[in-house]
Design an enzyme around this catalytic site. Structure first.
Site, PDB file in Angstrom:
ATOM      1  N   HIS A 168     -80.974  92.858 111.698  1.00 39.71           N
ATOM      2  CA  HIS A 168     -80.772  91.647 110.880  1.00 39.71           C
ATOM      3  C   HIS A 168     -79.635  91.898 109.878  1.00 39.71           C
ATOM      4  O   HIS A 168     -79.864  92.029 108.675  1.00 39.71           O
ATOM      5  CB  HIS A 168     -82.101  91.362 110.185  1.00 39.71           C
ATOM      6  CG  HIS A 168     -82.224  90.071 109.468  1.00 39.71           C
ATOM      7  ND1 HIS A 168     -81.301  89.602 108.565  1.00 39.71           N
ATOM      8  CD2 HIS A 168     -83.208  89.140 109.513  1.00 39.71           C
ATOM      9  CE1 HIS A 168     -81.721  88.444 108.087  1.00 39.71           C
ATOM     10  NE2 HIS A 168     -82.865  88.144 108.643  1.00 39.71           N
ATOM     11  N   ASP A 213     -79.507  78.189 110.027  1.00 39.48           N
ATOM     12  CA  ASP A 213     -80.523  79.115 110.542  1.00 39.48           C
ATOM     13  C   ASP A 213     -80.633  78.830 112.047  1.00 39.48           C
ATOM     14  O   ASP A 213     -81.358  77.932 112.467  1.00 39.48           O
ATOM     15  CB  ASP A 213     -81.858  78.875 109.810  1.00 39.48           C
ATOM     16  CG  ASP A 213     -82.845  80.009 110.059  1.00 39.48           C
ATOM     17  OD1 ASP A 213     -82.558  80.884 110.885  1.00 39.48           O
ATOM     18  OD2 ASP A 213     -83.913  79.998 109.411  1.00 39.48           O
ATOM     19  N   GLU A 272     -77.039  88.434 113.422  1.00 42.82           N
ATOM     20  CA  GLU A 272     -78.105  89.360 113.789  1.00 42.82           C
ATOM     21  C   GLU A 272     -78.122  89.621 115.297  1.00 42.82           C
ATOM     22  O   GLU A 272     -78.083  88.681 116.089  1.00 42.82           O
ATOM     23  CB  GLU A 272     -79.444  88.777 113.335  1.00 42.82           C
ATOM     24  CG  GLU A 272     -79.413  88.349 111.863  1.00 42.82           C
ATOM     25  CD  GLU A 272     -80.631  87.536 111.444  1.00 42.82           C
ATOM     26  OE1 GLU A 272     -81.721  87.748 112.004  1.00 42.82           O
ATOM     27  OE2 GLU A 272     -80.483  86.675 110.552  1.00 42.82           O
TER      28      GLU A 272
HETATM   29  C1  BG6 Z   1     -83.503  84.899 109.422  1.00 40.50           C
HETATM   30  C2  BG6 Z   1     -84.411  83.822 109.917  1.00 40.50           C
HETATM   31  O1  BG6 Z   1     -83.237  85.795 110.439  1.00 40.50           O
HETATM   32  O2  BG6 Z   1     -84.137  85.597 108.355  1.00 40.50           O
HETATM   33  C3  BG6 Z   1     -84.690  82.870 108.754  1.00 40.50           C
HETATM   34  O3  BG6 Z   1     -83.843  83.132 111.018  1.00 40.50           O
HETATM   35  C4  BG6 Z   1     -85.281  83.626 107.589  1.00 40.50           C
HETATM   36  O4  BG6 Z   1     -85.572  81.834 109.190  1.00 40.50           O
HETATM   37  C5  BG6 Z   1     -84.349  84.781 107.228  1.00 40.50           C
HETATM   38  O5  BG6 Z   1     -85.433  82.757 106.499  1.00 40.50           O
HETATM   39  C6  BG6 Z   1     -84.872  85.657 106.098  1.00 40.50           C
HETATM   40  O6  BG6 Z   1     -86.152  86.113 106.354  1.00 40.50           O
HETATM   41  P1  BG6 Z   1     -86.910  86.968 105.295  1.00 40.50           P
HETATM   42  O7  BG6 Z   1     -88.300  87.191 105.845  1.00 40.50           O
HETATM   43  O8  BG6 Z   1     -86.160  88.271 105.152  1.00 40.50           O
HETATM   44  O9  BG6 Z   1     -86.911  86.177 104.007  1.00 40.50           O
END
Ligand code: BG6
Length: 298
Positions: A168, A213, A272
């Protein structure tokens, strides 16, 4: 613990173990090629800066650094699921890998100056309570003039299991409103900001004009991030990955997140490297799947 890691795996003036933010164990890497930081909490690469260039990985000034919480920025590892897992209330968002303590297996430096860390994670009782499978994961982090990441998951169960995964990656940009991303042209995505509608990307590069997103499916090409404000390009090449997620929370979502500065959305984008949703992985007993990304100046 930190002294023990330093004695066993430290490399003088190159690889140092210390207590990082929140007292979490951190590995700092400094070579003529680049500098980087990795937390064992989540096997989380939080910094990567090729020598003579600006940092590539974005990290929130509001990030938490504590057990049970994910670090906001860098490269969280999402595994064994992506997203809220149906919002069941007990499963941590994006899986448990990013909030688990990883082990150091090996650290080395090649004659080319590239430093390689191998980190590992195995299933324990706590994980099996929420995801009833036996697995072992190895994460190889190579720090050279590019950042090379590869996550290998092995099925240690007598039956097949299914998982999702993502590297990510949060990238620094000068102004997200002035970037474009190539490599996704002609693919389909699910728009998580618009009722999960399936939409075609079309033949144009993607740009960020509001909250974004998107889960792009069947995408194997490298993405290139063109950053007009910083006048640089970052390439994210990948292997073993069939999906790509692009995320920017924009104004309201940033304000709603405790670990994200109100105005920080302008300076970041997530591109990602994933296998999620329809591209999730089915792994047979004893089999290993590898997901990898190479992030470097394009
Ligand atoms: C992204 C998702 O990869 O991560 C989003 O597609 C999400 O929907 C974002 O809001 C952040 O996620 P987190 O759990 O780290 O707040």
């Amino acid at each position: 613990m930190i002294e023990h890691l330093q004695d066993r795996f430290g490399i003088p003036n190159v690889v140092t173990f210390d207590a990082g933010q929140g007292g979490l164990t951190r590995v700092r890497i400094t070579t003529p090629l680049a500098s980087a930081e990795v937390y064992l909490h989540g096997a989380h690469v939080t910094q990567f800066q090729p020598s003579g260039h600006e940092p590539m990985l974005w990290l929130s000034a509001k990030s938490m650094y504590q057990t049970g919480k994910a670090i906001r920025g860098g490269v969280p590892i999402c595994f064994p699921w992506f997203g809220p897992r149906g919002g069941d209330g007990v499963s941590p968002a994006h899986g448990f890998a990013r909030i688990s303590e990883w082990q150091v297996e090996a650290v080395g430096q090649g004659i080319d100056g590239v430093v390689e860390l191998i980190l590992s994670l195995g299933s324990n009782e706590h994980m099996r309570n929420i995801w009833p499978h036996a697995f072992s994961a190895k994460y190889r982090v190579r720090i050279g003039s590019s950042l090379e990441l590869s996550l290998s998951v092995t099925n240690e169960d007598p039956v097949a299991f299914i998982f999702e995964e993502a590297l990510h990656t949060y990238l620094v940009v000068g102004d997200v409103r002035q970037v474009s991303v190539s490599g996704l042209e002609g693919t389909m995505y699910i728009d998580k900001t618009d009722g999960l509608k399936h939409k075609p990307q079309g033949n144009e590069r993607m740009t960020i004009l509001g909250e974004t997103d998107r889960v792009y499916f069947d995408t194997r090409a490298a993405c290139v991030l063109d950053d007009g404000a910083m006048d640089r390009r970052i390439a994210i090449a990948k292997h073993g990955s069939d999906s790509t997620v692009v995320w920017n929370p924009w104004i309201a979502k940033s304000k709603a997140m405790a670990d994200f500065g109100d105005d920080e959305w302008m300076g970041m984008i997530c591109i990602e490297t994933c296998n999620v949703g329809a591209n999730q992985i089915t792994l047979q007993p004893g089999a290993t799947h590898e997901l990898g990304a190479v992030i470097g100046l394009g």
